[in-house]
Design a protein around this motif. Structure first.
Motif, short mmCIF file in Angstrom:
data_model
loop_
_atom_site.label_atom_id
_atom_site.label_comp_id
_atom_site.label_asym_id
_atom_site.label_seq_id
_atom_site.Cartn_x
_atom_site.Cartn_y
_atom_site.Cartn_z
N THR A 137 -44.44 -6.16 75.07
CA THR A 137 -44.37 -6.13 73.61
C THR A 137 -44.13 -4.71 73.11
O THR A 137 -44.17 -3.73 73.87
N SER A 139 -46.17 -3.57 70.61
CA SER A 139 -47.34 -3.82 69.77
C SER A 139 -47.75 -2.61 68.94
O SER A 139 -48.39 -2.77 67.90
N THR A 143 -44.20 -3.60 61.94
CA THR A 143 -43.14 -4.52 61.54
C THR A 143 -42.20 -3.85 60.53
O THR A 143 -42.66 -3.15 59.62
N GLU A 144 -40.90 -4.05 60.71
CA GLU A 144 -39.85 -3.53 59.81
C GLU A 144 -39.99 -2.02 59.59
O GLU A 144 -39.91 -1.54 58.47
N ASP A 168 -37.62 -10.87 70.56
CA ASP A 168 -38.40 -11.23 69.37
C ASP A 168 -39.06 -10.00 68.77
O ASP A 168 -39.12 -9.83 67.55
N GLU A 169 -39.58 -9.13 69.62
CA GLU A 169 -40.23 -7.91 69.15
C GLU A 169 -39.23 -6.96 68.49
O GLU A 169 -39.53 -6.32 67.48
N ARG A 172 -38.60 -8.11 65.14
CA ARG A 172 -39.76 -7.87 64.27
C ARG A 172 -39.82 -6.44 63.75
O ARG A 172 -40.09 -6.21 62.57
N VAL A 173 -39.56 -5.46 64.63
CA VAL A 173 -39.83 -4.07 64.25
C VAL A 173 -38.68 -3.43 63.47
O VAL A 173 -38.88 -2.42 62.79
N ARG A 221 -33.29 -15.28 63.86
CA ARG A 221 -34.25 -14.22 63.56
C ARG A 221 -33.68 -13.15 62.64
O ARG A 221 -34.17 -12.03 62.57
N ARG A 245 -29.94 -6.21 61.07
CA ARG A 245 -30.97 -7.05 60.46
C ARG A 245 -30.59 -7.29 58.99
O ARG A 245 -30.50 -6.37 58.20
#
Length: 246
Positions: A137, A139, A143-144, A168-169, A172-173, A221, A245
């Motif tokens: 991840t 982690s 996010t964004e 997916d990560e 997300r970021v 996504r 994105r």
């Protein structure tokens, strides 16, 4: 021999002409693959009188591929004049990081790297932030929060389920308007010459992913494909995919 040992042996057969070899990483997690030894690579670069980044690039199967990759990434991503934050998964020797930093001058360059022996070298990069790494991840990244998140010659080796988690990560970021970039082996890479070469050499170290399925998953996504560029890989090629994105 274990599956991990078989992978290590296959990689080392490919790398042996270049004076480097793969050794075990610090993690016992089977999803975290072996990596090129920093100690041996740095020693070889010193003997050759070049930087580590130039050594790995010049003595690779395709000299110049690092610059070609970064140039294609930045051209397709079109990040603008100021980049605040970049994140790289599997920064390794830093050969991609050094070029991205020189071109974009980010305020912060985050790295996720499981190979502890490369970290002292990576810590010399400008504005580098070493994130705690679990091999699955991002982690520690909000996010964004990043303008660009990228990975190179990583998803061609690691298990598919780990790649999917990282994708997916990455989605997300990255901030809206930001870019995601990575390379994979897909059906567009597998021409007759490449498959014959891999079969004859017993190249069992590479993994493949469906391009059509991957683009659909990324679109779900919020990722719009900006373009792609084929990059040499030992005995074949990968496709660099760059997304925005939306």
């Amino acid at each position: 021999m274990s599956a991990l040992g078989a992978v290590r042996g296959g990689v080392n057969r490919v790398l042996r002409p270049f004076g480097v070899q793969v050794v075990r990483g610090h993690s016992d997690d089977p999803a975290i693959q072996p990596y090129v030894s920093a100690r041996r690579t740095r020693a070889a670069a010193r003997r050759a009188g070049v930087s580590v980044e130039d050594y790995l690039d010049r003595w690779s199967a395709a000299p110049g591929a690092t610059a070609e990759t970064v140039d294609a990434l930045l051209r397709l991503a079109d990040l603008g004049e100021h980049v605040e934050r970049v994140c790289e998964i599997g920064a390794g020797s830093g050969r991609y990081a050094a070029r991205v930093i020189a071109a974009t001058h980010p305020d912060t360059y985050e790295i996720y790297e499981t190979a502890e022996d490369w970290l002292p070298h990576l810590r010399s990069l400008p504005n580098m932030v070493e994130q705690p790494t679990d091999g699955h991840t991002l982690s520690a990244t909000a996010t964004e929060s990043v303008d660009l998140v990228h990975a190179h010659k990583l998803f061609v080796y690691i298990p598919l389920v780990v790649t999917l988690g990282y994708l997916d990560e990455m989605a997300r970021v990255v901030r809206p308007g930001g870019a995601v970039a990575f390379d994979v082996v897909n059906e567009n890479c597998l021409d007759d010459a490449m498959t014959k070469n891999w079969v004859s050499s017993g190249a069992t170290i590479y993994g493949m992913i469906s391009r059509t399925w991957l683009l659909d998953r990324m679109a779900q996504r919020g990722m719009s494909l900006l373009g792609s560029h084929f990059i040499p890989l030992s005995g074949g090629q990968t496709e660099l995919l760059v997304f925005r994105r939306v």
